[in-house]
Design a protein around this motif. Structure first.
Motif, PDB file in Angstrom:
ATOM      1  N   TYR A 199       1.000  -1.055   0.113  1.00 55.07           N
ATOM      2  CA  TYR A 199       0.017  -0.119   0.083  1.00 55.07           C
ATOM      3  C   TYR A 199       0.907   1.215   0.079  1.00 55.07           C
ATOM      4  CZ  TYR A 199      -3.916  -3.052   1.354  1.00 55.07           C
ATOM      5  OH  TYR A 199      -4.701  -4.029   1.174  1.00 55.07           O
ATOM      6  N   GLN A 200       0.112   2.363  -0.408  1.00 53.94           N
ATOM      7  CA  GLN A 200       0.845   3.664  -0.511  1.00 53.94           C
ATOM      8  C   GLN A 200       1.058   4.127   0.972  1.00 53.94           C
ATOM      9  OE1 GLN A 200       2.479   5.281  -2.881  1.00 53.94           O
ATOM     10  NE2 GLN A 200       2.115   3.320  -4.088  1.00 53.94           N
ATOM     11  N   LEU A 201       2.105   4.360   1.463  1.00 55.72           N
ATOM     12  CA  LEU A 201       2.179   5.084   2.918  1.00 55.72           C
ATOM     13  C   LEU A 201       1.298   6.107   3.197  1.00 55.72           C
ATOM     14  CD1 LEU A 201       3.384   4.672   5.620  1.00 55.72           C
ATOM     15  CD2 LEU A 201       5.561   6.146   4.825  1.00 55.72           C
ATOM     16  N   ALA A 202       1.523   7.258   2.167  1.00 53.18           N
ATOM     17  CA  ALA A 202       0.814   8.479   2.530  1.00 53.18           C
ATOM     18  C   ALA A 202      -0.709   8.025   2.753  1.00 53.18           C
ATOM     19  CB  ALA A 202       1.000   9.370   1.249  1.00 53.18           C
ATOM     20  N   ASP A 203      -1.230   7.238   1.833  1.00 58.15           N
ATOM     21  CA  ASP A 203      -2.926   6.817   2.164  1.00 58.15           C
ATOM     22  C   ASP A 203      -3.000   6.284   3.335  1.00 58.15           C
ATOM     23  OD1 ASP A 203      -3.193   7.840  -0.526  1.00 58.15           O
ATOM     24  OD2 ASP A 203      -3.221   5.959  -1.520  1.00 58.15           O
ATOM     25  N   LEU A 204      -2.169   5.465   3.735  1.00 59.59           N
ATOM     26  CA  LEU A 204      -2.398   4.647   5.108  1.00 59.59           C
ATOM     27  C   LEU A 204      -2.269   5.550   6.254  1.00 59.59           C
ATOM     28  CD1 LEU A 204      -2.859   2.265   6.457  1.00 59.59           C
ATOM     29  CD2 LEU A 204      -0.534   1.465   6.558  1.00 59.59           C
ATOM     30  N   GLU A 205      -1.403   6.349   6.049  1.00 64.47           N
ATOM     31  CA  GLU A 205      -0.994   7.400   7.274  1.00 64.47           C
ATOM     32  C   GLU A 205      -2.393   8.298   7.254  1.00 64.47           C
ATOM     33  OE1 GLU A 205       2.631   9.197   5.978  1.00 64.47           O
ATOM     34  OE2 GLU A 205       3.712   8.061   7.485  1.00 64.47           O
ATOM     35  N   ALA A 206      -2.750   8.694   6.229  1.00 67.43           N
ATOM     36  CA  ALA A 206      -3.900   9.695   6.247  1.00 67.43           C
ATOM     37  C   ALA A 206      -5.118   9.116   6.931  1.00 67.43           C
ATOM     38  CB  ALA A 206      -4.356   9.982   4.841  1.00 67.43           C
ATOM     39  N   ALA A 207      -5.355   7.582   6.516  1.00 69.74           N
ATOM     40  CA  ALA A 207      -6.567   7.062   7.122  1.00 69.74           C
ATOM     41  C   ALA A 207      -6.315   6.653   8.598  1.00 69.74           C
ATOM     42  CB  ALA A 207      -6.617   5.494   6.449  1.00 69.74           C
ATOM     43  N   VAL A 208      -5.035   6.527   9.119  1.00 74.69           N
ATOM     44  CA  VAL A 208      -4.869   6.404  10.366  1.00 74.69           C
ATOM     45  C   VAL A 208      -4.917   7.626  11.131  1.00 74.69           C
ATOM     46  CG1 VAL A 208      -3.092   5.767  11.960  1.00 74.69           C
ATOM     47  CG2 VAL A 208      -3.464   4.295  10.178  1.00 74.69           C
ATOM     48  N   LEU A 209      -4.545   8.844  10.733  1.00 76.89           N
ATOM     49  CA  LEU A 209      -4.525  10.135  11.418  1.00 76.89           C
ATOM     50  C   LEU A 209      -6.255  10.606  11.319  1.00 76.89           C
ATOM     51  CD1 LEU A 209      -1.378  11.984   9.936  1.00 76.89           C
ATOM     52  CD2 LEU A 209      -1.775  11.161  12.421  1.00 76.89           C
ATOM     53  N   ALA A 210      -6.664  10.218  10.432  1.00 74.67           N
ATOM     54  CA  ALA A 210      -8.238  10.504  10.353  1.00 74.67           C
ATOM     55  C   ALA A 210      -8.861   9.813  11.579  1.00 74.67           C
ATOM     56  CB  ALA A 210      -8.969  10.375   9.102  1.00 74.67           C
ATOM     57  N   ALA A 211      -8.700   8.492  11.634  1.00 72.13           N
ATOM     58  CA  ALA A 211      -9.254   7.664  12.709  1.00 72.13           C
ATOM     59  C   ALA A 211      -8.875   8.096  14.232  1.00 72.13           C
ATOM     60  CB  ALA A 211      -8.806   6.202  12.560  1.00 72.13           C
ATOM     61  N   ILE A 212      -7.717   8.631  14.326  1.00 74.65           N
ATOM     62  CA  ILE A 212      -7.043   9.331  15.364  1.00 74.65           C
ATOM     63  C   ILE A 212      -7.786  10.390  15.850  1.00 74.65           C
ATOM     64  CG2 ILE A 212      -5.155  10.310  16.715  1.00 74.65           C
ATOM     65  CD1 ILE A 212      -3.240   8.261  15.089  1.00 74.65           C
ATOM     66  N   ASN A 213      -8.093  11.225  15.090  1.00 76.71           N
ATOM     67  CA  ASN A 213      -8.683  12.517  15.159  1.00 76.71           C
ATOM     68  C   ASN A 213     -10.294  12.340  15.053  1.00 76.71           C
ATOM     69  OD1 ASN A 213      -6.601  14.236  15.465  1.00 76.71           O
ATOM     70  ND2 ASN A 213      -5.919  14.021  13.255  1.00 76.71           N
ATOM     71  N   ASN A 214     -10.700  11.139  14.989  1.00 72.55           N
ATOM     72  CA  ASN A 214     -12.184  10.879  14.915  1.00 72.55           C
ATOM     73  C   ASN A 214     -12.848  11.570  13.577  1.00 72.55           C
ATOM     74  OD1 ASN A 214     -12.331   9.083  17.073  1.00 72.55           O
ATOM     75  ND2 ASN A 214     -12.087  10.867  18.429  1.00 72.55           N
ATOM     76  N   GLU A 215     -12.172  11.541  12.640  1.00 69.65           N
ATOM     77  CA  GLU A 215     -12.641  12.136  11.369  1.00 69.65           C
ATOM     78  C   GLU A 215     -12.972  11.449  10.444  1.00 69.65           C
ATOM     79  OE1 GLU A 215      -9.533  15.020  10.455  1.00 69.65           O
ATOM     80  OE2 GLU A 215      -9.829  16.396  12.079  1.00 69.65           O
TER      81      GLU A 215
END
Length: 88
Positions: free
Chosen positions: A52-68
């Protein structure tokens, strides 16, 4: 609030600190939950191992952390490991 640095954090630590990221791992078909390597691997390791693309996975994880809601959705087709297609 200070930016969250998830780049150097082990996956086990990430999942323990923010349990809401478990949904990302499930949706992305990442088998990091309960994996014995999770205390040693980072998101970059997981993205590389699963294709997977790291940037996409990071974006999904950060959104989950921020409840977005995440703009990065899980890929529709999971990349296959070369070992799966390897012959005898």
């Amino acid at each position: 609030m200070a930016p969250i640095d998830i780049d150097t954090m082990a996956l086990a630590q990430l999942m323990h600190r923010w349990p809401q990221v478990l949904r990302v791992f499930i949706d992305w078909h990442l088998y990091c939950i309960g994996c014995p390597i999770a205390p040693f691997h980072t998101l970059a390791d997981s993205a590389r191992e699963h294709g997977y693309q790291l940037a996409d996975l990071e974006a999904a994880v950060l959104a989950a952390i921020n409840n977005e809601p995440s703009a990065a959705s899980p890929p529709t087709a999971r990349p296959r490991s070369a070992a799966i297609d390897a012959g005898p």
